[in-house]
Structures are given as structure tokens and as C-alpha cells.
Scaffold this motif. Structure first.
Motif, PDB file in Angstrom:
ATOM      1  N   SER A   1      -9.201   0.856  34.561  1.00 46.24           N
ATOM      2  CA  SER A   1      -7.748   0.850  34.388  1.00 46.24           C
ATOM      3  C   SER A   1      -7.241  -0.512  33.919  1.00 46.24           C
ATOM      4  O   SER A   1      -6.106  -0.631  33.457  1.00 46.24           O
ATOM      5  CB  SER A   1      -7.049   1.218  35.707  1.00 46.24           C
ATOM      6  N   ILE A   2      -8.072  -1.536  34.040  1.00 43.41           N
ATOM      7  CA  ILE A   2      -7.661  -2.907  33.702  1.00 43.41           C
ATOM      8  C   ILE A   2      -8.286  -3.311  32.372  1.00 43.41           C
ATOM      9  O   ILE A   2      -9.497  -3.259  32.197  1.00 43.41           O
ATOM     10  CB  ILE A   2      -8.094  -3.895  34.806  1.00 43.41           C
ATOM     11  N   ARG A   3      -7.444  -3.705  31.429  1.00 47.73           N
ATOM     12  CA  ARG A   3      -7.924  -4.091  30.118  1.00 47.73           C
ATOM     13  C   ARG A   3      -7.960  -5.615  29.995  1.00 47.73           C
ATOM     14  O   ARG A   3      -7.216  -6.318  30.687  1.00 47.73           O
ATOM     15  CB  ARG A   3      -7.044  -3.516  29.008  1.00 47.73           C
ATOM     16  N   PRO A   4      -8.822  -6.153  29.119  1.00 45.53           N
ATOM     17  CA  PRO A   4      -8.997  -7.607  29.025  1.00 45.53           C
ATOM     18  C   PRO A   4      -7.722  -8.400  28.832  1.00 45.53           C
ATOM     19  O   PRO A   4      -7.583  -9.487  29.367  1.00 45.53           O
ATOM     20  CB  PRO A   4      -9.938  -7.756  27.821  1.00 45.53           C
TER      21      PRO A   4
ATOM     22  N   GLY B   1      -4.852  -7.796  30.035  1.00 42.84           N
ATOM     23  CA  GLY B   1      -3.946  -7.684  31.171  1.00 42.84           C
ATOM     24  C   GLY B   1      -3.098  -6.430  31.143  1.00 42.84           C
ATOM     25  O   GLY B   1      -2.166  -6.288  31.936  1.00 42.84           O
ATOM     26  N   ASN B   2      -3.408  -5.498  30.247  1.00 39.03           N
ATOM     27  CA  ASN B   2      -2.660  -4.248  30.178  1.00 39.03           C
ATOM     28  C   ASN B   2      -3.292  -3.186  31.060  1.00 39.03           C
ATOM     29  O   ASN B   2      -4.481  -3.230  31.346  1.00 39.03           O
ATOM     30  CB  ASN B   2      -2.578  -3.756  28.726  1.00 39.03           C
TER      31      ASN B   2
ATOM     32  N   GLY C   1     -11.130 -11.428  37.008  1.00 44.31           N
ATOM     33  CA  GLY C   1      -9.918 -12.156  37.349  1.00 44.31           C
ATOM     34  C   GLY C   1      -8.677 -11.728  36.600  1.00 44.31           C
ATOM     35  O   GLY C   1      -7.610 -12.314  36.765  1.00 44.31           O
ATOM     36  N   VAL C   2      -8.801 -10.702  35.760  1.00 45.45           N
ATOM     37  CA  VAL C   2      -7.647 -10.251  34.960  1.00 45.45           C
ATOM     38  C   VAL C   2      -6.719  -9.398  35.829  1.00 45.45           C
ATOM     39  O   VAL C   2      -7.164  -8.461  36.490  1.00 45.45           O
ATOM     40  CB  VAL C   2      -8.111  -9.451  33.727  1.00 45.45           C
ATOM     41  N   PRO C   3      -5.420  -9.703  35.828  1.00 43.76           N
ATOM     42  CA  PRO C   3      -4.448  -8.904  36.579  1.00 43.76           C
ATOM     43  C   PRO C   3      -3.745  -7.893  35.673  1.00 43.76           C
ATOM     44  O   PRO C   3      -3.685  -8.074  34.460  1.00 43.76           O
ATOM     45  CB  PRO C   3      -3.456  -9.966  37.055  1.00 43.76           C
ATOM     46  N   THR C   4      -3.222  -6.848  36.245  1.00 46.69           N
ATOM     47  CA  THR C   4      -2.419  -5.896  35.486  1.00 46.69           C
ATOM     48  C   THR C   4      -1.397  -5.244  36.401  1.00 46.69           C
ATOM     49  O   THR C   4      -1.589  -5.206  37.624  1.00 46.69           O
ATOM     50  CB  THR C   4      -3.305  -4.819  34.819  1.00 46.69           C
TER      51      THR C   4
END
Length: 410
Positions: free
Chosen positions: A36-39, A41-42, A85-88
Motif C-alpha cells: 500500500s506504500i509507494r516509494p 510516499g503515496n 522509512g517511507v510514510p504515507t
């Protein structure tokens, strides 16, 4: 701009370890996973959906997510890089349950102090990736813990400034997303064109002649990893491709390394020539970009590059249209075929050379193949323009991002 440890403003909650047997064919309850998390941050709800029984939303209500919640990736997969570590920010359809230890929900302690869209951008700065890699461990699947995430420091101006910065970055990001959607449409167009002209390359409903890959190739082999591993890499020299450089119909140079001319001379069998097809030999299959079996064409000068042991070199005969064969190997239908013949465990799969040599390649008349190649070349030119527009929009976004956290947008 004041730097504040994340634990001063947030807590972090991991998901529940739902099992594959828990999934159902369809329901109003989905699981929130790494996919569900894209590089950038989407948030991507549509890719690789997994449904859970509707009564789970009551049984596991502590793990329910709502629109506007912020989640963060705690794992970086070999087949899905740039995720760690990427947030969305969550966008839900129906009930949405946080799943497993790879994803964490950030719980804001004081909403009057933190604007969540700003927090997403603050956590997605390049500096954070370097920070997490200091603590990451796990080999193929690299993980970072709750403590390390919460000990990270982020810039935190007053709430009004946070909202102003987030609004500016939102507008810049919309332009990036628009260009990405245009590129996706071109990819969909080429896939549709292929299926219209030739049908499914595996099922072969149009009964084209089928050749085995070894029958249309003059060389199929994997490279070698030089003795000493990464210690032998040099700053400048012969380009040395690894599996992380080979993607679906493209070669990425962000993480490319180099070897000396002497080492290259000792690896002449795997020295590349213009037009060679490269394919990843090992990797995972349970990610969006499935690091196993990705293929791209080398367009550089003859003998200017080499490959390591996790990459196959496929050199076709002179009368074969390389672009046509590469397109077959990178269709979604072919990806499923590759998954069916690979061997190994869950974390690491492999394509054996004997399997690769037996890959079925449909062989329509050359006139049709050439027609297809010309048509996708036109589409590729249009796609290139879209990619250039995307690069400009991403450069603008990154410039604004840097200025924002230097206090230059305030």
C-alpha cells in the motif's frame, strides 16, 4: 528550524500478523500491507488487494485505520526498493486493518502541534533514508525498529507554517502524479497493442510458431561475482550491473558500481554488447516489482559493461527482433509464467538456466513483428516526453522540499 525527536510528538503501533489463510475472496475489509506504500510516499489501495472477513473489523478493532492516518514502512524489500522509512497517508474504502510488523501506524500525541500532511513530507526527506540505513538489519529483507523510527529527528515549525509548507508541496506533488499517470497509460497502451496483435504469449490462442529461447539465442549465461566482492569495486571503470539495476524494460543507474579493466578482461564471457537482453536470475516474487525475472535491454557500447552472478545475459541471433522478444519477456502474462517455473523458498527464488533456455517465445511473421516494433517506438517517443516532464516536475518538487526544510518557503 527546530529539530524534534519523533517520540516527542508520536507513538508507533505495529499491525496484527494476519495469516494467508485469513484472506477471503471478497469483503468490505482490507488489509494495509507494504504494497500500500509507494516509494514517493503515496498510498496505493488498489495494487495487490487482500480481503479479510468483515467480522475481523470488530475482533481486531484496535488495528482499524481511518482516512488521514499516517503509516510508515519498516522494511525495505529487494524487489521493492526505496520503501524503508517511507510514510504515507491512508485513504480507505470500507474497513481497513493494519497488518504485520512491517508497517507501523504513527499515533499523534498532540494534534494541535502536528499537521499530518506536513509530517509525511518531513519524514520523506532524503536525510531520513540515510538515517534508517545506519540501523537497518536483516539481509535480503532489511528492517528498522520502532525505537529507531521514534528517535529520528524532524524539523517542526509552528502549525500555521506546517500547513503552508504542506499546501505548496501538495500542489507540486499533484503535477508529479499527473505525469506518472500519463506514463502508466502509455504502458497500458503497449500491452493492449501487443495482445490485440499477437494474443497471450503463453496460451498462444493464435497458434503462432513457438521457439525455445535457446533456439533463437547464441548465448545464454549468468555473470560472476569477482573475488573480494564489493571490495574490488572502483570509482570509475567498467559498468557492473547487479540485479538491483535491472528493472522491467529499463536499467537503473542510481546504485550502479564499477569494476577495473583487468577484472573485466577476466570475465569476457559475460561482457555485454549493444542489444543484449539482461534478466534477473534470483529474487523475490511477492512484491509489486517482483525482483525475479525482470528484463531490460543493454543499449550501451560493446564491451563497456559486465554482469554479476545474479543476472542473465541473453544474446539473440541476428535475424531475431530483440525488441519483440524483450516485450514478450516483460508482459504481465509472462511474469506469471516465470513464477510458475522458478525454484527455491519464499524469500529467495531462482530461474535455473535450463528453465530459461526452455522459455517459449512465440514467433509471428517478421512483417508483423516489425510493424509492432515501429508502433511501440512511436509510443516510446511519446512516453519519453512524458518521462522528461516527470523528471522536471520531480526536480521542482525536490527543490521545493529542500527549500521548505531550510526555512526558505516560510
Amino acid at each position: 528550524m527546530e529539530l524534534v525527536e519523533l517520540n516527542k510528538i508520536c507513538d508507533l503501533k505495529n499491525g496484527f500478523a494476519f495469516k494467508s489463510k485469513d484472506y477471503v475472496e471478497k469483503s468490505n475489509t482490507l488489509s494495509c500491507r507494504m504494497s500500500s506504500i509507494r516509494p514517493g510516499g503515496n498510498f496505493d489501495l488498489d495494487h495487490n488487494k487482500r480481503f479479510l472477513p468483515d467480522n475481523f473489523s470488530e475482533i481486531y478493532s484496535d488495528y482499524l485505520l481511518k482516512d488521514g492516518d499516517i503509516v510508515i514502512a519498516m522494511t525495505d524489500l529487494a524487489g521493492d526498493p526505496k520503501i524503508l522509512g517511507v510514510p504515507t497517508i491512508v485513504k480507505t474504502e470500507g474497513k481497513f486493518l493494519l497488518q504485520n510488523q512491517r508497517v507501523g501506524k504513527l499515533i499523534i500525541k498532540n494534534e494541535d502541534r502536528v499537521f499530518i500532511p506536513f509530517l509525511k513530507y518531513a519524514l520523506n526527506r532524503p536525510e531520513n533514508k540515510s538515517y534508517y540505513k545506519k540501523f537497518a538489519g536483516g539481509g535480503l529483507q532489511i528492517n528498522v525498529g520502532k525505537k529507531e523510527i521514534l528517535n529520528n529527528k524532524i524539523p517542526l515549525p509552528n502549525l500555521a507554517t506546517q500547513k503552508r509548507i504542506a499546501n505548496i508541496l501538495d500542489e507540486a506533488d499533484k503535477l508529479c502524479q499527473l505525469n506518472k499517470k500519463i506514463i502508466e497509460k502509455y504502458d497500458t497502451l503497449t500491452q493492449s497493442l501487443f495482445l490485440e496483435m499477437f494474443g497471450d504469449p503463453i496460451e498462444n490462442q493464435k497458434n503462432w510458431k513457438v521457439n525455445r529461447l535457446k533456439e533463437i539465442s547464441i548465448k545464454i549465461l549468468s555473470g560472476n561475482t569477482p573475488k573480494g566482492g564489493s571490495k574490488v569495486y572502483v570509482k570509475n571503470g567498467i559498468t557492473f550491473f547487479r540485479s538491483q539495476n535491472i528493472w522491467r524494460n529499463r536499467i537503473e543507474l542510481d546504485d550502479v558500481v564499477y569494476i577495473s579493466q583487468d577484472i573485466h578482461n577476466n570475465m569476457q564471457k559475460s561482457s555485454l554488447k549493444n542489444g543484449d537482453i539482461l534478466m534477473t536470475k534470483t529474487g523475490r516474487i511477492n512484491t509489486e516489482n517482483s525482483s525475479l525475472g525482470r528484463a531490460a535491454m543493454f543499449m550501451g557500447k560493446d564491451n563497456s559493461a559486465n554482469i554479476n552472478g545474479h543476472v542473465y545475459l541473453i544474446r539473440l541471433k541476428e535475424n531475431i527482433i530483440n525488441e519483440f522478444v524483450l516485450f514478450i519477456l516483460t508482459t504481465y502474462k509472462y511474469r506469471e509464467y516465470i513464477r510458475s517455473v522458478c525454484v527455491g523458498g519464499i524469500d529467495k527464488r531462482q530461474i535455473n538456466k535450463t528453465h530459461l533456455e526452455e522459455f517459449p517465445i512465440i514467433s509471428p511473421p517478421l512483417k508483423l513483428q516489425n510493424e509492432f516494433a515501429k508502433r511501440i517506438q512511436i509510443i516510446a517517443q511519446q512516453k519519453q516526453q512524458a518521462q522528461e516532464a516527470l523528471q522536471k516536475s520531480e526536480d521542482l518538487f525536490n527543490s521545493l522540499l529542500q527549500k521548505a526544510f531550510k526555512g526558505e518557503l516560510v
